[in-house]
Motif scaffolding. Structure first.
Motif, PDB file in Angstrom:
ATOM      1  N   ALA A 150      51.557  33.297  44.130  1.00  4.48           N
ATOM      2  CA  ALA A 150      50.630  33.511  45.237  1.00  4.48           C
ATOM      3  C   ALA A 150      49.245  33.885  44.718  1.00  4.48           C
ATOM      4  O   ALA A 150      48.220  33.418  45.228  1.00  4.48           O
ATOM      5  N   ALA A 151      49.192  34.727  43.694  1.00  8.70           N
ATOM      6  CA  ALA A 151      47.907  35.120  43.112  1.00  8.70           C
ATOM      7  C   ALA A 151      47.218  33.922  42.470  1.00  8.70           C
ATOM      8  O   ALA A 151      45.998  33.755  42.576  1.00  8.70           O
ATOM      9  N   ALA A 152      48.004  33.078  41.818  1.00  7.47           N
ATOM     10  CA  ALA A 152      47.442  31.893  41.177  1.00  7.47           C
ATOM     11  C   ALA A 152      46.873  30.912  42.200  1.00  7.47           C
ATOM     12  O   ALA A 152      45.890  30.221  41.932  1.00  7.47           O
ATOM     13  N   GLY A 153      47.486  30.869  43.375  1.00  7.97           N
ATOM     14  CA  GLY A 153      47.057  29.918  44.386  1.00  7.97           C
ATOM     15  C   GLY A 153      46.078  30.463  45.397  1.00  7.97           C
ATOM     16  O   GLY A 153      45.658  29.754  46.315  1.00  7.97           O
ATOM     17  N   ALA A 154      45.700  31.742  45.244  1.00 10.60           N
ATOM     18  CA  ALA A 154      44.776  32.357  46.205  1.00 10.60           C
ATOM     19  C   ALA A 154      43.370  31.797  46.035  1.00 10.60           C
ATOM     20  O   ALA A 154      43.026  31.220  45.000  1.00 10.60           O
ATOM     21  N   GLY A 155      42.551  31.995  47.054  1.00  3.68           N
ATOM     22  CA  GLY A 155      41.195  31.474  47.038  1.00  3.68           C
ATOM     23  C   GLY A 155      40.294  32.205  46.050  1.00  3.68           C
ATOM     24  O   GLY A 155      40.676  33.205  45.437  1.00  3.68           O
ATOM     25  N   VAL A 156      39.071  31.706  45.939  1.00  2.00           N
ATOM     26  CA  VAL A 156      38.093  32.296  45.035  1.00  2.00           C
ATOM     27  C   VAL A 156      37.674  33.677  45.550  1.00  2.00           C
ATOM     28  O   VAL A 156      37.440  33.867  46.747  1.00  2.00           O
ATOM     29  N   MET A 157      37.587  34.636  44.647  1.00  2.00           N
ATOM     30  CA  MET A 157      37.182  35.978  45.030  1.00  2.00           C
ATOM     31  C   MET A 157      35.678  36.052  45.253  1.00  2.00           C
ATOM     32  O   MET A 157      34.909  35.327  44.626  1.00  2.00           O
ATOM     33  N   THR A 158      35.272  36.955  46.118  1.00  2.00           N
ATOM     34  CA  THR A 158      33.858  37.250  46.250  1.00  2.00           C
ATOM     35  C   THR A 158      33.420  38.063  45.038  1.00  2.00           C
ATOM     36  O   THR A 158      34.256  38.573  44.279  1.00  2.00           O
ATOM     37  N   ASN A 159      32.118  38.200  44.867  1.00  2.00           N
ATOM     38  CA  ASN A 159      31.621  38.973  43.740  1.00  2.00           C
ATOM     39  C   ASN A 159      32.083  40.432  43.822  1.00  2.00           C
ATOM     40  O   ASN A 159      32.457  41.041  42.813  1.00  2.00           O
ATOM     41  N   ALA A 160      32.071  40.990  45.031  1.00  2.00           N
ATOM     42  CA  ALA A 160      32.502  42.381  45.210  1.00  2.00           C
ATOM     43  C   ALA A 160      33.979  42.543  44.866  1.00  2.00           C
ATOM     44  O   ALA A 160      34.379  43.528  44.230  1.00  2.00           O
ATOM     45  N   GLU A 161      34.807  41.584  45.288  1.00  2.00           N
ATOM     46  CA  GLU A 161      36.231  41.646  44.973  1.00  2.00           C
ATOM     47  C   GLU A 161      36.462  41.560  43.467  1.00  2.00           C
ATOM     48  O   GLU A 161      37.305  42.269  42.909  1.00  2.00           O
ATOM     49  N   ARG A 162      35.695  40.704  42.809  1.00  2.00           N
ATOM     50  CA  ARG A 162      35.850  40.534  41.359  1.00  2.00           C
ATOM     51  C   ARG A 162      35.454  41.800  40.614  1.00  2.00           C
ATOM     52  O   ARG A 162      36.151  42.222  39.682  1.00  2.00           O
ATOM     53  N   LEU A 163      34.345  42.423  41.016  1.00  2.00           N
ATOM     54  CA  LEU A 163      33.885  43.629  40.328  1.00  2.00           C
ATOM     55  C   LEU A 163      34.907  44.753  40.454  1.00  2.00           C
ATOM     56  O   LEU A 163      35.163  45.499  39.492  1.00  2.00           O
ATOM     57  N   GLU A 164      35.497  44.904  41.640  1.00  2.00           N
ATOM     58  CA  GLU A 164      36.541  45.917  41.816  1.00  2.00           C
ATOM     59  C   GLU A 164      37.722  45.629  40.893  1.00  2.00           C
ATOM     60  O   GLU A 164      38.235  46.523  40.208  1.00  2.00           O
ATOM     61  N   ALA A 165      38.165  44.365  40.882  1.00  2.00           N
ATOM     62  CA  ALA A 165      39.334  43.986  40.085  1.00  2.00           C
ATOM     63  C   ALA A 165      39.086  44.183  38.600  1.00  2.00           C
ATOM     64  O   ALA A 165      39.992  44.602  37.857  1.00  2.00           O
ATOM     65  N   GLU A 166      37.880  43.892  38.144  1.00  2.00           N
ATOM     66  CA  GLU A 166      37.565  44.063  36.726  1.00  2.00           C
ATOM     67  C   GLU A 166      37.665  45.535  36.326  1.00  2.00           C
ATOM     68  O   GLU A 166      38.141  45.858  35.231  1.00  2.00           O
ATOM     69  N   GLU A 167      37.222  46.413  37.194  1.00  2.00           N
ATOM     70  CA  GLU A 167      37.283  47.846  36.903  1.00  2.00           C
ATOM     71  C   GLU A 167      38.734  48.323  36.827  1.00  2.00           C
ATOM     72  O   GLU A 167      39.103  49.101  35.943  1.00  2.00           O
ATOM     73  N   TRP A 168      39.573  47.865  37.766  1.00  2.00           N
ATOM     74  CA  TRP A 168      40.988  48.256  37.740  1.00  2.00           C
ATOM     75  C   TRP A 168      41.666  47.710  36.488  1.00  2.00           C
ATOM     76  O   TRP A 168      42.434  48.423  35.831  1.00  2.00           O
ATOM     77  N   TYR A 169      41.378  46.445  36.159  1.00  2.00           N
ATOM     78  CA  TYR A 169      42.029  45.822  35.012  1.00  2.00           C
ATOM     79  C   TYR A 169      41.643  46.543  33.716  1.00  2.00           C
ATOM     80  O   TYR A 169      42.487  46.778  32.838  1.00  2.00           O
ATOM     81  N   GLU A 170      40.375  46.911  33.605  1.00  2.00           N
ATOM     82  CA  GLU A 170      39.915  47.613  32.414  1.00  2.00           C
ATOM     83  C   GLU A 170      40.666  48.941  32.259  1.00  2.00           C
ATOM     84  O   GLU A 170      41.035  49.335  31.153  1.00  2.00           O
ATOM     85  N   SER A 171      40.902  49.632  33.365  1.00  2.00           N
ATOM     86  CA  SER A 171      41.588  50.923  33.332  1.00  2.00           C
ATOM     87  C   SER A 171      43.058  50.780  32.963  1.00  2.00           C
ATOM     88  O   SER A 171      43.590  51.562  32.177  1.00  2.00           O
ATOM     89  N   VAL A 172      43.717  49.774  33.532  1.00  2.00           N
ATOM     90  CA  VAL A 172      45.171  49.649  33.362  1.00  2.00           C
ATOM     91  C   VAL A 172      45.555  48.871  32.114  1.00  2.00           C
ATOM     92  O   VAL A 172      46.451  49.278  31.359  1.00  2.00           O
ATOM     93  N   TYR A 173      44.876  47.747  31.861  1.00  2.00           N
ATOM     94  CA  TYR A 173      45.285  46.859  30.778  1.00  2.00           C
ATOM     95  C   TYR A 173      44.233  46.679  29.687  1.00  2.00           C
ATOM     96  O   TYR A 173      44.529  46.150  28.624  1.00  2.00           O
TER      97      TYR A 173
END
Length: 253
Positions: A150-173
């Motif tokens: 489902a994540a692979a097939g989801a639509g393109v993220m907005t810039n705000a969504e991407r920035l949030e995700a990058e911060e979470w990913y940096e913290s966790v992984y």
């Protein structure tokens, strides 16, 4: 503006549904009360395109709520919904507020992991690589292949969504993962192994405010509880005594 579940319009719908649940509270069992709140929030996850988790409502000693991204489950302790004979209206309101806080906090974690999956997918697309749900699951430690697909097939993220995700990913992984592992090794929880302001402003703050994904989740839980309690200024809500999330960075701790 925060995205997903933290969008003010979404929070408003969650709070309105929590208020509507008050009418059925007295005639329901603790499990039913807990499920009613959980279903409100899971419906919002589904509406924003996040694969909803399996909800487990039971007695979990020492645990109010938890999102387990491996099997993709959201666990909620129904002990928060247990009342007493002669319970007052204010006591009921406080319990609903606590439930809403806990469930939205954990549901936001669900959204975070799904968004991190979308982030990985977008990064592969940008490099012209095939996007595979299996790889997303392997990279994030998710055991539910349907989530990766489902994540692979989801639509393109907005810039705000991407920035949030990058911060979470940096913290966790990413680069913050070592700090995160050290923090969880302390076995911190809402009450901790000590009490008082020294604990809240020191060790527990490392967990609550030093981790991007936790600061974000505490933020939505607090926002839901605060908005729900606005019409009830006299209600004693213990969880609202938490410090407001303030990013200080890992070096502070």
């Amino acid at each position: 503006m925060p995205t997903g579940l933290r969008n003010p319009a979404v929070i408003g719908r969650i709070v309105a549904a929590m208020a509507a649940s008050e009418a059925n509270w007295a005639g329901s069992l603790p499990r039913q009360r807990t499920l009613a709140i959980a279903n409100i929030v899971v419906a919002e996850l589904r509406a924003i395109g996040v694969t909803p988790p399996a909800v487990q409502v039971a007695t979990f000693p020492g645990l109010a709520g938890q999102f387990d991204f491996g099997p993709w489950t959201l666990q909620v302790d129904m002990g928060m919904a247990i009342g007493r004979v002669g319970q007052t209206q204010d006591e009921m309101i406080a319990k609903i507020a606590e439930l809403g806080d806990t469930v939205t906090h954990e549901a936001r974690h669900c959204e975070q992991w799904f968004r991190m999956g979308r982030l990985l997918a977008s990064q592969r697309r940008a490099r012209g690589l095939f996007v595979d749900g299996r790889e997303i699951c392997n990279r994030l430690g998710i055991d539910n292949r349907a989530v990766g697909d489902a994540a692979a097939g989801a639509g393109v993220m907005t810039n705000a969504e991407r920035l949030e995700a990058e911060e979470w990913y940096e913290s966790v992984y990413g680069g913050g993962s070592g700090f995160r592992e050290q923090t969880f090794a302390l076995e911190l929880n809402a009450t901790g192994r000590a009490t008082g302001n020294a604990w809240q402003t020191g060790a527990y703050a490392r967990y609550q405010r030093g981790l991007a994904e936790e600061e974000d989740a505490f933020g939505i839980g607090t926002a839901v509880q605060r908005q729900y309690l606005q019409p009830h200024p006299g209600v004693n809500a213990p969880q609202m005594t938490r410090h407001a999330p303030v990013r200080r960075g890992v070096t502070t701790y």
